[in-house]
Enzyme design. Structure first.
Site, PDB file in Angstrom:
ATOM      1  CG  LEU A   1      35.615 -35.348 -58.899  1.00 10.28           C
ATOM      2  CD1 LEU A   1      34.154 -34.896 -58.924  1.00 10.28           C
ATOM      3  CD2 LEU A   1      35.854 -36.416 -59.947  1.00 10.28           C
TER       4      LEU A   1
ATOM      5  N   GLY B   1      38.758 -25.622 -59.828  1.00  8.36           N
ATOM      6  CA  GLY B   1      38.310 -24.614 -60.777  1.00  8.36           C
ATOM      7  C   GLY B   1      38.601 -23.225 -60.275  1.00  8.36           C
TER       8      GLY B   1
ATOM      9  CB  THR C   1      34.814 -30.723 -57.290  1.00  5.07           C
ATOM     10  OG1 THR C   1      35.704 -30.962 -58.396  1.00  5.07           O
ATOM     11  CG2 THR C   1      34.043 -29.431 -57.526  1.00  5.07           C
TER      12      THR C   1
ATOM     13  CG  ASP D   1      32.973 -23.097 -67.669  1.00  5.98           C
ATOM     14  OD1 ASP D   1      33.717 -22.913 -68.660  1.00  5.98           O
ATOM     15  OD2 ASP D   1      33.359 -23.639 -66.620  1.00  5.98           O
TER      16      ASP D   1
END
Length: 273
Positions: free
Chosen positions: A34, A37, A42, A150
């Site tokens: 995915l 970060g 992920t 965030d």
């Protein structure tokens, strides 16, 4: 290239990523990555025991000590937040010395993908309606003693008309403190301080993204959002407080009440007209 960006680029290249098909813990088979970060990578994975998709988050190994603390905190926070519009934490495990989190997979569209990939445009009314729905989830997060830190358009997700808040990698408990906060730029300080106002500030920028989705520039001159956006005075006032240009809201409840008053005013205007 600036040194810090070059360092981040090299760090990302050095991270050990899982190729498609990799089976973790003898149970989770990686379907696709995915994204990466600050603290983790992920993946969407298939849980071979339940035949359902999950999200597996692999801790990044650079600055391992700091990231282990962050991973443990994220797991602790997700365990505290039992809410249908926040991904559930299923389990944690360590593989090859690296911590992993297994979370609920929500197969929806982020606001980022809706705007930039699917061309979704929000009117002022639609933007505030969506913001209000996000705020109900954020209010719950704050009531549990957590600040997200965030709240950006990639971390607000929509599925079947429901709003979800995802990615708690930067979240903190409200009792925590950040060392050297005074060395941050003003923008970073407003986004990252451990205070409910940092989430409100971030959602001010979230709201701007929604409003700009239907903006069509008529000049190449660089102007501020207040000059460019044709919005009501009530919306302008709310945004100025969210962005801390004017004295800010004390909490999400105060903000929600003003949004509700504003939206009630819009309904009355429609009836009168």
């Amino acid at each position: 290239m600036h040194f810090s960006y070059f360092r981040q680029f090299i760090e990302r290249l050095c991270e050990r990523r899982y190729p498609t098909g990799t089976v973790l813990r003898g149970r989770y088979q990686v379907v696709r990555e995915l994204g990466m970060g600050s603290y983790g990578i992920t993946y969407v994975a298939m849980d071979l025991q339940t035949n359902t998709q999950v999200v597996v988050k692999q801790m990044r190994t650079v600055k391992k000590k700091t990231r282990i603390e962050s991973f443990a905190r994220e797991a602790n926070i997700l365990q505290r937040l039992e809410h249908p519009q926040i991904p559930a934490l299923y389990e944690t495990f360590i593989e090859h010395g690296v911590p992993h989190l297994v979370m609920e997979y929500i197969d929806g569209d982020t606001v980022e993908s809706l705007i930039f990939e699917k061309g979704k445009m929000y009117t002022e009314k639609e933007a505030f309606e969506l913001l209000k729905r996000v705020l109900t989830v954020v209010q719950y997060i704050h009531e549990k003693g957590v600040v997200h830190r965030d709240l950006r358009i990639p971390n607000i997700l929509l599925k079947n008309g429901h709003v979800y808040v995802i990615d708690f990698g930067l979240a903190r408990f409200l009792y925590e403190q950040i060392p050297h906060l005074d060395t941050y730029t003003l923008e970073k300080k407003l986004r990252r301080e451990i205070d409910v106002r940092s989430d409100i500030y971030a959602l001010g920028h979230f709201l701007l993204f929604l409003l700009y989705s239907s903006y069509e520039p008529n000049t190449e001159e660089e102007r501020s959002w207040e000059e460019e956006l044709e919005i009501s005075e009530a919306a302008r006032s709310i945004l100025r407080k969210m962005l801390q240009i004017d004295p800010p809201y004390r909490d999400v409840v105060e903000l929600m009440k003003e949004i509700e008053r504003t939206m009630e005013g819009w309904k009355k205007d429609v009836i009168v007209s």
